[in-house]
Design a protein around this motif. Structure first.
Motif, PDB file in Angstrom:
ATOM      1  N   ALA A   1       0.851  -1.120   0.045  1.00  0.00           N
ATOM      2  CA  ALA A   1       0.056  -0.020   0.077  1.00  0.00           C
ATOM      3  C   ALA A   1       0.855   1.301  -0.044  1.00  0.00           C
ATOM      4  CB  ALA A   1      -1.073  -0.023   1.325  1.00  0.00           C
ATOM      5  N   LYS A   2       1.966   1.105   1.093  1.00  0.00           N
ATOM      6  CA  LYS A   2       2.715   2.427   0.915  1.00  0.00           C
ATOM      7  C   LYS A   2       3.250   2.617  -0.495  1.00  0.00           C
ATOM      8  CE  LYS A   2       4.350   5.602   3.981  1.00  0.00           C
ATOM      9  NZ  LYS A   2       5.253   6.519   3.112  1.00  0.00           N
ATOM     10  N   VAL A   3       3.982   1.535  -1.244  1.00  0.00           N
ATOM     11  CA  VAL A   3       4.532   1.930  -2.508  1.00  0.00           C
ATOM     12  C   VAL A   3       3.611   2.474  -3.473  1.00  0.00           C
ATOM     13  CG1 VAL A   3       5.459   0.610  -4.436  1.00  0.00           C
ATOM     14  CG2 VAL A   3       6.297   0.153  -2.375  1.00  0.00           C
ATOM     15  N   ARG A   4       2.078   1.823  -3.568  1.00  0.00           N
ATOM     16  CA  ARG A   4       1.345   2.124  -4.688  1.00  0.00           C
ATOM     17  C   ARG A   4       0.690   3.606  -4.291  1.00  0.00           C
ATOM     18  NH1 ARG A   4       0.329   3.614  -8.213  1.00  0.00           N
ATOM     19  NH2 ARG A   4      -1.385   3.526  -9.747  1.00  0.00           N
ATOM     20  N   VAL A   5       0.385   3.768  -3.127  1.00  0.00           N
ATOM     21  CA  VAL A   5       0.033   5.249  -2.599  1.00  0.00           C
ATOM     22  C   VAL A   5       1.064   6.320  -2.992  1.00  0.00           C
ATOM     23  CG1 VAL A   5      -0.677   6.699  -0.756  1.00  0.00           C
ATOM     24  CG2 VAL A   5      -1.622   4.370  -0.928  1.00  0.00           C
ATOM     25  N   GLY A   6       2.379   5.891  -2.730  1.00  0.00           N
ATOM     26  CA  GLY A   6       3.483   6.930  -3.002  1.00  0.00           C
ATOM     27  C   GLY A   6       3.507   7.232  -4.570  1.00  0.00           C
ATOM     28  N   GLN A   7       3.338   6.209  -5.006  1.00  0.00           N
ATOM     29  CA  GLN A   7       3.938   6.185  -6.534  1.00  0.00           C
ATOM     30  C   GLN A   7       2.484   7.036  -7.144  1.00  0.00           C
ATOM     31  OE1 GLN A   7       3.575   2.109  -7.780  1.00  0.00           O
ATOM     32  NE2 GLN A   7       5.798   1.893  -7.825  1.00  0.00           N
ATOM     33  N   ALA A   8       1.238   7.040  -6.732  1.00  0.00           N
ATOM     34  CA  ALA A   8       0.025   7.701  -7.169  1.00  0.00           C
ATOM     35  C   ALA A   8       0.124   9.171  -6.522  1.00  0.00           C
ATOM     36  CB  ALA A   8      -1.039   6.863  -6.528  1.00  0.00           C
ATOM     37  N   ALA A   9       0.712   9.275  -5.311  1.00  0.00           N
ATOM     38  CA  ALA A   9       0.875  10.786  -4.856  1.00  0.00           C
ATOM     39  C   ALA A   9       1.622  11.594  -5.770  1.00  0.00           C
ATOM     40  CB  ALA A   9       1.462  10.545  -3.553  1.00  0.00           C
ATOM     41  N   LYS A  10       2.974  10.806  -6.158  1.00  0.00           N
ATOM     42  CA  LYS A  10       3.848  11.464  -7.273  1.00  0.00           C
ATOM     43  C   LYS A  10       3.130  12.161  -8.336  1.00  0.00           C
ATOM     44  CE  LYS A  10       8.522  11.060  -9.070  1.00  0.00           C
ATOM     45  NZ  LYS A  10       9.492  10.262  -9.298  1.00  0.00           N
ATOM     46  N   PHE A  11       2.646  10.921  -8.956  1.00  0.00           N
ATOM     47  CA  PHE A  11       1.932  11.327 -10.279  1.00  0.00           C
ATOM     48  C   PHE A  11       0.877  12.161 -10.062  1.00  0.00           C
ATOM     49  CE2 PHE A  11      -1.320  10.396 -13.760  1.00  0.00           C
ATOM     50  CZ  PHE A  11      -0.324  10.335 -14.692  1.00  0.00           C
ATOM     51  N   VAL A  12      -0.257  12.065  -9.300  1.00  0.00           N
ATOM     52  CA  VAL A  12      -1.289  12.947  -9.057  1.00  0.00           C
ATOM     53  C   VAL A  12      -0.861  14.415  -8.846  1.00  0.00           C
ATOM     54  CG1 VAL A  12      -3.549  13.482  -7.823  1.00  0.00           C
ATOM     55  CG2 VAL A  12      -2.944  11.170  -8.425  1.00  0.00           C
ATOM     56  N   GLY A  13      -0.051  14.568  -7.949  1.00  0.00           N
ATOM     57  CA  GLY A  13       0.591  15.833  -7.458  1.00  0.00           C
ATOM     58  C   GLY A  13       1.517  16.711  -8.697  1.00  0.00           C
ATOM     59  N   GLN A  14       2.179  15.772  -9.502  1.00  0.00           N
ATOM     60  CA  GLN A  14       2.907  16.234 -10.625  1.00  0.00           C
ATOM     61  C   GLN A  14       1.867  16.866 -11.646  1.00  0.00           C
ATOM     62  OE1 GLN A  14       5.817  13.495 -11.562  1.00  0.00           O
ATOM     63  NE2 GLN A  14       7.131  14.416 -10.078  1.00  0.00           N
TER      64      GLN A  14
ATOM     65  N   HIS B   1      -1.165  20.824  -0.955  1.00  0.00           N
ATOM     66  CA  HIS B   1      -1.433  19.438  -0.951  1.00  0.00           C
ATOM     67  C   HIS B   1      -0.297  18.428  -1.574  1.00  0.00           C
ATOM     68  CE1 HIS B   1      -5.895  20.329  -0.361  1.00  0.00           C
ATOM     69  NE2 HIS B   1      -5.754  19.520   0.465  1.00  0.00           N
ATOM     70  N   PHE B   2       0.348  19.346  -2.375  1.00  0.00           N
ATOM     71  CA  PHE B   2       1.526  18.388  -2.933  1.00  0.00           C
ATOM     72  C   PHE B   2       2.607  18.348  -2.120  1.00  0.00           C
ATOM     73  CE2 PHE B   2       4.457  18.020  -7.002  1.00  0.00           C
ATOM     74  CZ  PHE B   2       4.375  16.447  -6.761  1.00  0.00           C
ATOM     75  N   LYS B   3       2.923  19.411  -1.272  1.00  0.00           N
ATOM     76  CA  LYS B   3       4.006  19.278  -0.256  1.00  0.00           C
ATOM     77  C   LYS B   3       3.488  18.327   0.846  1.00  0.00           C
ATOM     78  CE  LYS B   3       5.095  24.196  -0.848  1.00  0.00           C
ATOM     79  NZ  LYS B   3       5.048  25.554  -0.097  1.00  0.00           N
ATOM     80  N   ARG B   4       2.332  18.263   1.251  1.00  0.00           N
ATOM     81  CA  ARG B   4       2.059  17.188   2.088  1.00  0.00           C
ATOM     82  C   ARG B   4       2.189  15.733   1.440  1.00  0.00           C
ATOM     83  NH1 ARG B   4       2.888  15.125   6.598  1.00  0.00           N
ATOM     84  NH2 ARG B   4       1.135  13.958   7.516  1.00  0.00           N
ATOM     85  N   LEU B   5       1.872  15.641   0.333  1.00  0.00           N
ATOM     86  CA  LEU B   5       1.889  14.514  -0.167  1.00  0.00           C
ATOM     87  C   LEU B   5       3.324  13.782  -0.229  1.00  0.00           C
ATOM     88  CD1 LEU B   5      -0.752  14.463  -2.925  1.00  0.00           C
ATOM     89  CD2 LEU B   5      -0.915  13.036  -0.952  1.00  0.00           C
ATOM     90  N   THR B   6       4.296  14.845  -0.604  1.00  0.00           N
ATOM     91  CA  THR B   6       5.603  14.699  -0.757  1.00  0.00           C
ATOM     92  C   THR B   6       6.499  14.250   0.581  1.00  0.00           C
ATOM     93  OG1 THR B   6       6.018  16.020  -2.432  1.00  0.00           O
ATOM     94  CG2 THR B   6       8.061  15.635  -1.227  1.00  0.00           C
ATOM     95  N   MET B   7       5.971  14.869   1.879  1.00  0.00           N
ATOM     96  CA  MET B   7       6.328  14.476   3.124  1.00  0.00           C
ATOM     97  C   MET B   7       5.767  12.989   3.517  1.00  0.00           C
ATOM     98  SD  MET B   7       8.251  16.626   4.221  1.00  0.00           S
ATOM     99  CE  MET B   7       8.589  16.187   5.948  1.00  0.00           C
ATOM    100  N   ILE B   8       4.533  12.693   2.972  1.00  0.00           N
ATOM    101  CA  ILE B   8       3.787  11.437   3.531  1.00  0.00           C
ATOM    102  C   ILE B   8       4.786  10.181   2.879  1.00  0.00           C
ATOM    103  CG2 ILE B   8       1.993  10.003   3.081  1.00  0.00           C
ATOM    104  CD1 ILE B   8       0.260  12.490   3.497  1.00  0.00           C
ATOM    105  N   GLU B   9       5.204  10.444   1.745  1.00  0.00           N
ATOM    106  CA  GLU B   9       6.026   9.734   0.823  1.00  0.00           C
ATOM    107  C   GLU B   9       7.519   9.524   1.674  1.00  0.00           C
ATOM    108  OE1 GLU B   9       8.538   7.449  -1.941  1.00  0.00           O
ATOM    109  OE2 GLU B   9       6.310   7.428  -1.069  1.00  0.00           O
ATOM    110  N   LEU B  10       7.777  10.338   2.322  1.00  0.00           N
ATOM    111  CA  LEU B  10       9.156  10.289   3.309  1.00  0.00           C
ATOM    112  C   LEU B  10       8.978   9.750   4.387  1.00  0.00           C
ATOM    113  CD1 LEU B  10      10.934  13.495   1.612  1.00  0.00           C
ATOM    114  CD2 LEU B  10      11.217  11.141   0.735  1.00  0.00           C
TER     115      LEU B  10
END
Length: 379
Positions: A315-328, A348-357
């Protein structure tokens, strides 16, 4: 698996959304972020009044005994609303207390909204490996002496108590020999340096210098804290996945609205087929992430640790990939304003970036998934 939310879960989500819309607007959030405290006591009181602090706490300690699926609907709304209060840090700390046992009074305070927690787990040399610990807990006749340093402790300066991982035995990267402690934030020898992160949240660097702890501060058994640490970290990663879905919901809706209203060549740009295709791709990524976040919420409490690790890491992998794509894509479709602080989508994109890390990035969890027993790599 049944993906239909219960009536009580929908009520929790609706109550949170109404509060965010009414009292936690984008403008109100900006004022909180730029205040000296960086958080809002009034907002925290409202979260407690709505029952959010009691939700994950067992009934025996004054809570509602909410499941990870209950928490998923809450975290989605907090992600959608860009809420910067120390909720994630506190409920993750409560999960440590629940798994470790023996600290019922603290759980009661959490449920009542009287205590905020933070989890001091990561160290600068460890990256995402939470078993890589240099902080030492030396036994004494009356308890322990704690020495070391923790990095990027989410809402560490806002917490009344810290959940701290330390090594009481073994080598630096051993999973054996790890002990967990509950450390009052005002203990002598605790040093805190508070700062704001790129997504508007707060974090701290925390040092421990000859911090004297009583034996009662131990969480679980001495030297056997890894199983609790591993399970609680998976719980936290699951909550982050849910928060990311909420943030992606908001950024997708904002982008769709922008395409409907921004005109070029005499027509809304949303009428251009190429941009419609990009929105369709964003939607697919979002819905796949939503499905994986739901799956993780359903499996994180499994008694099968291998199944839990596989599902949460996937889940963390797929959500991280989606967050990067949707945000960009959202930033690009908005054009230059997509990166300005005046636009919620940028935040929202900044928060998604931090969630990924946080609690392991996509690369870390992909390696973890592959390392689980039963994984068979094919040519």
């Amino acid at each position: 698996m049944d993906f239909t939310f219960k009536e009580e879960q929908r009520q929790f989500a609706d109550a949170l959304r109404r509060w965010v819309d009414k009292d936690y607007s984008f403008e109100a959030r900006n004022k909180i972020i730029h205040s000296e405290a960086g958080v809002s006591d009034a907002a925290w009181a409202t979260l407690a009044e709505l029952g959010m602090t009691a939700l994950p706490v067992p009934e025996a300690q004054g809570g509602f005994n909410g499941s990870a699926v209950d928490m998923l609907v809450v975290m989605q709304e907090l992600g959608r609303g860009l809420v910067v209060e120390p909720y994630l840090a506190t409920v993750l700390g409560a999960e440590f207390l629940r798994l470790g046992g023996g600290h019922d009074a603290l759980l009661q305070q959490v449920a009542a909204g009287e205590l905020k927690l933070a989890c001091a787990l990561g160290e600068k040399q460890a990256r995402h490996d939470l078993f890589d610990i240099r902080t030492r807990a030396t036994p004494t006749g009356e308890g322990y002496l704690l020495d070391g340093a923790k990095s990027v402790v989410l809402h560490g300066a806002q917490a009344g108590a810290l959940i701290v991982s330390a090594r009481s035995g073994g080598e630096q990267r051993d999973s054996a020999g790890i002990s967990l402690f509950v450390v009052p934030a005002d203990s002598a020898g605790v040093g805190v340096r508070d700062y704001r992160t790129i997504d508007g949240q707060r974090a701290a660097s925390i040092t421990f210098t000859q911090v004297r702890l009583p034996a009662a501060s131990l969480l679980g058994a001495a030297g056997a804290g890894w199983d609790i640490l591993d399970a609680a970290a998976d719980y936290g990663a699951t909550l982050l996945c849910a928060e990311a879905v909420g943030a992606m919901d908001a950024i997708f809706a904002a982008t769709l609205e922008y395409l409907k209203t921004r005109t070029q060549f005499g027509a809304p740009i949303g009428k251009f087929q190429a941009l419609q295709h990009r929105m369709a791709d964003m939607f697919i990524h979002l819905e796949q992430a939503r499905s994986m976040a739901m799956l993780a919420a359903g499996k994180v409490g499994s008694s099968d640790a291998e199944e839990r690790r596989r599902t949460v890491s996937a889940a963390k992998v797929r959500v991280g990939q989606a967050a990067k794509f949707v945000g960009q894509q959202a930033v690009q479709l908005h054009g230059g304003i997509g990166v300005t602080n005046e636009l919620p989508a940028a935040h929202h994109f900044k928060r998604l970036t931090m969630i990924e890390l946080t609690l392991g990035d996509s690369d870390h969890h992909l390696e973890r998934f592959i390392a689980q027993p039963g994984f068979k790599q094919t040519a």
